[in-house]
Scaffold this active site. Sequence first.
Site, PDB file in Angstrom:
ATOM      1  N   CYS A  89      13.269  12.099   5.813  1.00  0.00           N
ATOM      2  CA  CYS A  89      13.402  11.420   7.344  1.00  0.00           C
ATOM      3  C   CYS A  89      14.774  11.734   7.935  1.00  0.00           C
ATOM      4  O   CYS A  89      15.155  11.707   8.990  1.00  0.00           O
ATOM      5  CB  CYS A  89      12.974   9.889   7.578  1.00  0.00           C
ATOM      6  SG  CYS A  89      13.810   9.034   6.290  1.00  0.00           S
ATOM      7  N   GLU A 132       8.762  16.035  15.750  1.00  0.00           N
ATOM      8  CA  GLU A 132       8.993  16.051  14.255  1.00  0.00           C
ATOM      9  C   GLU A 132       8.043  17.149  13.667  1.00  0.00           C
ATOM     10  O   GLU A 132       7.103  16.928  13.726  1.00  0.00           O
ATOM     11  CB  GLU A 132       8.928  14.690  13.812  1.00  0.00           C
ATOM     12  CG  GLU A 132       9.319  14.402  12.510  1.00  0.00           C
ATOM     13  CD  GLU A 132       9.171  12.989  12.075  1.00  0.00           C
ATOM     14  OE1 GLU A 132       8.070  12.410  12.036  1.00  0.00           O
ATOM     15  OE2 GLU A 132      10.211  12.611  10.903  1.00  0.00           O
ATOM     16  N   LYS A 150       0.975  -1.302   0.186  1.00  0.00           N
ATOM     17  CA  LYS A 150       0.155   0.071  -0.183  1.00  0.00           C
ATOM     18  C   LYS A 150       0.791   1.356   0.230  1.00  0.00           C
ATOM     19  O   LYS A 150       1.524   1.548   0.791  1.00  0.00           O
ATOM     20  CB  LYS A 150      -0.845   0.111   1.111  1.00  0.00           C
ATOM     21  CG  LYS A 150      -2.026   1.154   1.290  1.00  0.00           C
ATOM     22  CD  LYS A 150      -2.462   1.626   2.570  1.00  0.00           C
ATOM     23  CE  LYS A 150      -1.970   2.598   3.230  1.00  0.00           C
ATOM     24  NZ  LYS A 150      -2.024   3.896   2.453  1.00  0.00           N
ATOM     25  N   GLU A 199      10.271   1.540   9.889  1.00  0.00           N
ATOM     26  CA  GLU A 199      11.359   2.967   9.843  1.00  0.00           C
ATOM     27  C   GLU A 199      10.369   4.021  10.161  1.00  0.00           C
ATOM     28  O   GLU A 199       9.509   4.275   9.375  1.00  0.00           O
ATOM     29  CB  GLU A 199      11.792   2.888   8.486  1.00  0.00           C
ATOM     30  CG  GLU A 199      12.498   1.624   7.914  1.00  0.00           C
ATOM     31  CD  GLU A 199      13.840   1.278   8.876  1.00  0.00           C
ATOM     32  OE1 GLU A 199      14.588   2.404   9.132  1.00  0.00           O
ATOM     33  OE2 GLU A 199      14.192   0.286   8.815  1.00  0.00           O
TER      34      GLU A 199
HETATM   35  P1  NDP Z   1       2.017   7.790   7.983  1.00  0.00           P
HETATM   36  O1  NDP Z   1       2.465   7.037   9.365  1.00  0.00           O
HETATM   37  O2  NDP Z   1       1.029   8.766   8.413  1.00  0.00           O
HETATM   38  O3  NDP Z   1       1.848   6.982   7.116  1.00  0.00           O
HETATM   39  C1  NDP Z   1       2.695   6.037   6.305  1.00  0.00           C
HETATM   40  C2  NDP Z   1       1.872   4.923   5.766  1.00  0.00           C
HETATM   41  O4  NDP Z   1       1.189   4.219   6.731  1.00  0.00           O
HETATM   42  C3  NDP Z   1       0.698   5.576   4.796  1.00  0.00           C
HETATM   43  O5  NDP Z   1       0.790   4.676   3.610  1.00  0.00           O
HETATM   44  C4  NDP Z   1      -0.625   5.492   5.680  1.00  0.00           C
HETATM   45  O6  NDP Z   1      -1.519   5.618   4.888  1.00  0.00           O
HETATM   46  C5  NDP Z   1      -0.097   4.173   6.406  1.00  0.00           C
HETATM   47  N1  NDP Z   1      -1.034   4.059   7.554  1.00  0.00           N
HETATM   48  C6  NDP Z   1      -1.639   5.109   8.238  1.00  0.00           C
HETATM   49  N2  NDP Z   1      -2.328   4.478   9.294  1.00  0.00           N
HETATM   50  C7  NDP Z   1      -2.093   3.200   9.322  1.00  0.00           C
HETATM   51  C8  NDP Z   1      -2.514   2.184  10.013  1.00  0.00           C
HETATM   52  N3  NDP Z   1      -3.278   2.335  11.022  1.00  0.00           N
HETATM   53  N4  NDP Z   1      -2.148   0.790   9.784  1.00  0.00           N
HETATM   54  C9  NDP Z   1      -1.317   0.754   8.603  1.00  0.00           C
HETATM   55  N5  NDP Z   1      -0.925   1.576   7.850  1.00  0.00           N
HETATM   56  C10 NDP Z   1      -1.294   2.832   8.116  1.00  0.00           C
HETATM   57  O7  NDP Z   1       3.605   8.737   7.613  1.00  0.00           O
HETATM   58  P2  NDP Z   1       3.553   9.657   6.687  1.00  0.00           P
HETATM   59  O8  NDP Z   1       3.015   9.050   5.274  1.00  0.00           O
HETATM   60  O9  NDP Z   1       2.864  11.060   6.915  1.00  0.00           O
HETATM   61  O10 NDP Z   1       5.048   9.876   6.411  1.00  0.00           O
HETATM   62  C11 NDP Z   1       6.005  10.599   7.199  1.00  0.00           C
HETATM   63  C12 NDP Z   1       6.487   9.951   8.114  1.00  0.00           C
HETATM   64  O11 NDP Z   1       7.416   9.012   7.655  1.00  0.00           O
HETATM   65  C13 NDP Z   1       7.718  10.898   9.010  1.00  0.00           C
HETATM   66  O12 NDP Z   1       7.281  10.589  10.401  1.00  0.00           O
HETATM   67  C14 NDP Z   1       8.964  10.549   8.516  1.00  0.00           C
HETATM   68  O13 NDP Z   1       9.757  10.578   9.346  1.00  0.00           O
HETATM   69  C15 NDP Z   1       8.739   9.176   8.324  1.00  0.00           C
HETATM   70  N6  NDP Z   1       9.634   8.576   7.505  1.00  0.00           N
HETATM   71  C16 NDP Z   1      10.630   7.477   8.197  1.00  0.00           C
HETATM   72  C17 NDP Z   1      11.569   7.353   7.203  1.00  0.00           C
HETATM   73  C18 NDP Z   1      12.515   6.211   7.806  1.00  0.00           C
HETATM   74  O14 NDP Z   1      13.278   5.482   6.938  1.00  0.00           O
HETATM   75  N7  NDP Z   1      12.758   5.912   9.018  1.00  0.00           N
HETATM   76  C19 NDP Z   1      11.966   7.549   5.836  1.00  0.00           C
HETATM   77  C20 NDP Z   1      10.866   8.228   5.272  1.00  0.00           C
HETATM   78  C21 NDP Z   1       9.653   9.058   6.163  1.00  0.00           C
HETATM   79  P3  NDP Z   1      -2.369   6.955   4.396  1.00  0.00           P
HETATM   80  O15 NDP Z   1      -1.370   8.017   4.787  1.00  0.00           O
HETATM   81  O16 NDP Z   1      -2.607   6.690   2.949  1.00  0.00           O
HETATM   82  O17 NDP Z   1      -3.480   6.812   5.306  1.00  0.00           O
END
Ligand code: NDP
Length: 479
Positions: A280, A383, A171, A246
Amino acid sequence: MQIKNYINGELVEPISNKYIENINPATGEVYSYLPDSDSRDVNKAVQAASEAFNSWSRKSAQERSQILLKIADLIEKNLDKLALAETTDNGKPLKLSKKVDIPRAVENFRFFATGIIHFASESHYQPHFLNYTLRMPLGVVGCISPWNLPLYLFTWKVAPALAAGNCVVAKPSEITPMTAYLLAELCIEAGLPRGVMNIVHGYGSTVGTAITQHPSIRAISFTGGTKTGQEIARVAAPMFKKLSLELGGKNATLVFADCDLERTIHETVSASFSNQGQICLCGSRIFVEQSIYEVFVQKFVERTKKLIVADPLDERANLGAVVSKSHYEKILSYIDLAQEEGGKILYGGKEKPVVNQRCEKGYFVYPTVITGLDAYCRTNQEEIFGPVVTIQPFDTEEEAIIFANSTQYGLAGSIWTQNLARAHRVAQAVESGILWVNCWLIRDLRTPFGGMKQSGVGREGGWEALRFFTEPKNICIQI
Ligand code: NDP
């Protein structure tokens, strides 16, 4: 334009027949629609993946490698189209999508397609007995990715999962679904067998949750926010799924008085504002040794002022739009908070950059530099994930390390010094999974990638990823 799910080798409508608006953040306008899928679509995808697993996992590593290399070639051939799609979905400068995002997606597929041919397991001999370890693919695995580096992070997960012989239900973020959809078309063109990869679009709360909860999904590889990671762990851990999480970061940039100042300014400005600060690995807290603090701040602001915030399609753009209206509002609320906490805005802030007519309703933020805060205030602990950095002075090496380690996160950091002994000392003492010394964002796909503390569990990259996506099975034979 309507995006479709990719299930059992076909591009299909969601069972609900409902769609979500997909907004171009540079214009604020709807430009396509994506499936509002639910658990029924996930169930179909898992069924297709389960049926495909037997045959895919039994193919030789060379056979799987050939197909993945074909996908890499097709991504490369369609680089311009994919880069434009990424920029339209995400708001990042087109030149960045062309130079970084899409080429790195190609590299991810090539790296794991060739890596799997060299992936070997151990054997241990003792008199009369031989132990050898098989690395078996897990079965059906779930990959959930965020919006900041959409195709790049999506392929960083699915490529090793597929190379190791698993079938995938993935997804992408609902905010940036387009390049994953285009990748599905390329998988079909490359001849990836039906059901080996499935992409289900929709919200995290429906599709993401259904993937996490599904009993037949054996592992979840997730990149996203720490709160979402906690929720996934809460659901998946009691089911004993393998988890790679991550998560978020609040990375420190430590600048010592003996650094090469001009280079440090050049690189730390990039580390602060690349991709509108939405990587990130960006350094959002800069700590500078007191004796060069004033001159560092002055030069840092001078250089930041030269960055051009523009239409992402404009070749001159250093910063494009941030990803969405809600994220834009979140960033502005943190600029308010910084001021409430006594921060001084030296450049940027809440004033809306004037871009061009096409982008009048887009979500643009100036690169913003804030001083006057202490290391423990909310602005320096939470963050923000936008083009906002704070700069603080420190007196001693020990104090720099304490400040760096003062948050709940531990993803990445950078250290700027010409003193080799100090570089090693500080790098060992800073609690984070990735440290750069006198450089930033240099990636070698063989190295372990990931964070500690609230920044996650597990590592991606190289053999770490192939080990994550396989189960070791030890066999002992009497000779
Ligand atoms: P989110 O945690 O909001 O979402 C990440 C993914 O998880 C999306 O596809 C989202 O769907 C999905 N998701 C949301 N809720 C659920 C759930 N309950 N169960 C399963 N999947 C779910 O993060 P963001 O997309 O806002 O990304 C930004 C974040 O990612 C920042 O905190 C950043 O630091 C982190 N990040 C970390 C990295 C690393 O390597 N450590 C690298 C890049 C980013 P949808 O949004 O479509 O509803």
